[in-house]
Scaffold this motif. Sequence first.
Motif, mmCIF file in Angstrom:
data_model
loop_
_atom_site.group_PDB
_atom_site.id
_atom_site.type_symbol
_atom_site.label_atom_id
_atom_site.label_comp_id
_atom_site.label_asym_id
_atom_site.label_seq_id
_atom_site.Cartn_x
_atom_site.Cartn_y
_atom_site.Cartn_z
ATOM 1 N N VAL A 148 36.544 59.797 -16.901
ATOM 2 C CA VAL A 148 35.419 58.862 -16.790
ATOM 3 C C VAL A 148 35.850 57.570 -16.108
ATOM 4 O O VAL A 148 35.161 57.057 -15.218
ATOM 5 N N VAL A 150 31.176 66.986 -18.056
ATOM 6 C CA VAL A 150 31.288 65.569 -17.697
ATOM 7 C C VAL A 150 31.743 65.421 -16.249
ATOM 8 O O VAL A 150 31.255 64.564 -15.502
ATOM 9 N N VAL A 197 28.333 57.847 -20.149
ATOM 10 C CA VAL A 197 28.660 59.168 -20.693
ATOM 11 C C VAL A 197 28.735 59.053 -22.212
ATOM 12 O O VAL A 197 29.483 58.216 -22.741
ATOM 13 N N VAL A 203 26.348 66.403 -24.955
ATOM 14 C CA VAL A 203 26.826 65.564 -23.854
ATOM 15 C C VAL A 203 25.612 64.998 -23.141
ATOM 16 O O VAL A 203 24.698 65.745 -22.755
ATOM 17 N N ILE A 228 24.699 62.304 -19.941
ATOM 18 C CA ILE A 228 25.184 61.498 -18.821
ATOM 19 C C ILE A 228 23.967 60.912 -18.118
ATOM 20 O O ILE A 228 23.053 61.641 -17.712
#
Length: 366
Positions: free
Chosen positions: A253, A285, A302, A312, A314
């Motif tokens: 990230v 991700v 994120v 998850v 995003i």
Amino acid sequence: MLGAAGAALIGWLIYAFTISVQNTTGRDRVFVITLAGVAIAVAAIILLSPPVRDAEVAMARPLLGVSLPPVRDRHSWASRWRGAAWAGLVLVVGALAAVLLLAGVPAGVGLAVDGAEHPVQLLWRLPLGIALVLGSFAIQAVFGWLLAVSAPKVLGPTPADRLALAADRERALARSNELARELHDTIGHSLTAISVQAEAGYAVGLSDPQVAHRALERISATAAAALEELDSVLGSLRSGPRGRSAADLEGLVHAAATEEPSVLELIGDWDALPDSSSGEVFRIVQEGLTNAVKHGRGAARVRVSVRSDVSVTITNAVARQRNSRDREHRGIVGLRERMTLVGGTIEAGPTSDGREWKLCARLPTR
């Protein structure tokens, strides 16, 4: 030739047992008959054993020049009977070929020799003898052709073989799709980052060499990480899924080439995830950040939550108004395939106001 040799051996054994039965009485005859029955039973057991068809297919390919698929169904009776039937066919054809060869060649030579001793008959005996000798050898090619034509029908795949071969092709296709997804997620992510960094370095580097220098450093680091990731992907395809640590996720990230630093919010016990689940989350991700770099602006947010399952999310601002079809490319398709395989779900598309792009994925932890 193999069939002729086998037929000769069987013929000799039959002759030997027949003579023995005729020349014995009482217990000796019973013993000989019992021995013959045991020999027949042993031969039947051997011909109907699972490895026979495997060996026959292996020999038929080079000797007859035929294309036969590998034997996958070795133990069913359909496969065993095919092996025994092929052995019987080879013995019969070999016996016929040997009889014609051993009878035709001497007969042809005899005609030619007799013709030389009788000049009056030479005109028809000599050509007939030569034709008989050549025909005895030529007929062997016909028998070989007969076996080559019969091999795919007799030794060909059984229904169980076809099912197993279809399963093999399905696994190979799934493996190819898995490799395509892994390469897209890893190399595609790195190439996108390199492209963005190169464009930024080129645009600003003409007036600020330090910016160009930093961009080149990041490009070098990204390329090195891509090579390492490629080795990891190929290794995981051979040995199984590779787990990812929380540090790997944070590094991914923070290294994203977005306009502003991306933010990671990790909730729950990441270390409790099995390797397969942590690897899948990492890929999700990674693909989400790749889309953010390609089509978005600003920072990507994120959020990963590890509970009874893993979710998850995003989110990133889009650079311009886009519809859902603009972003439904190979990466999202690959993520949908991943989620289908692991029993998860994924949704990706613009928010209601059209200003942000949001990816939500949920997958089980086991």
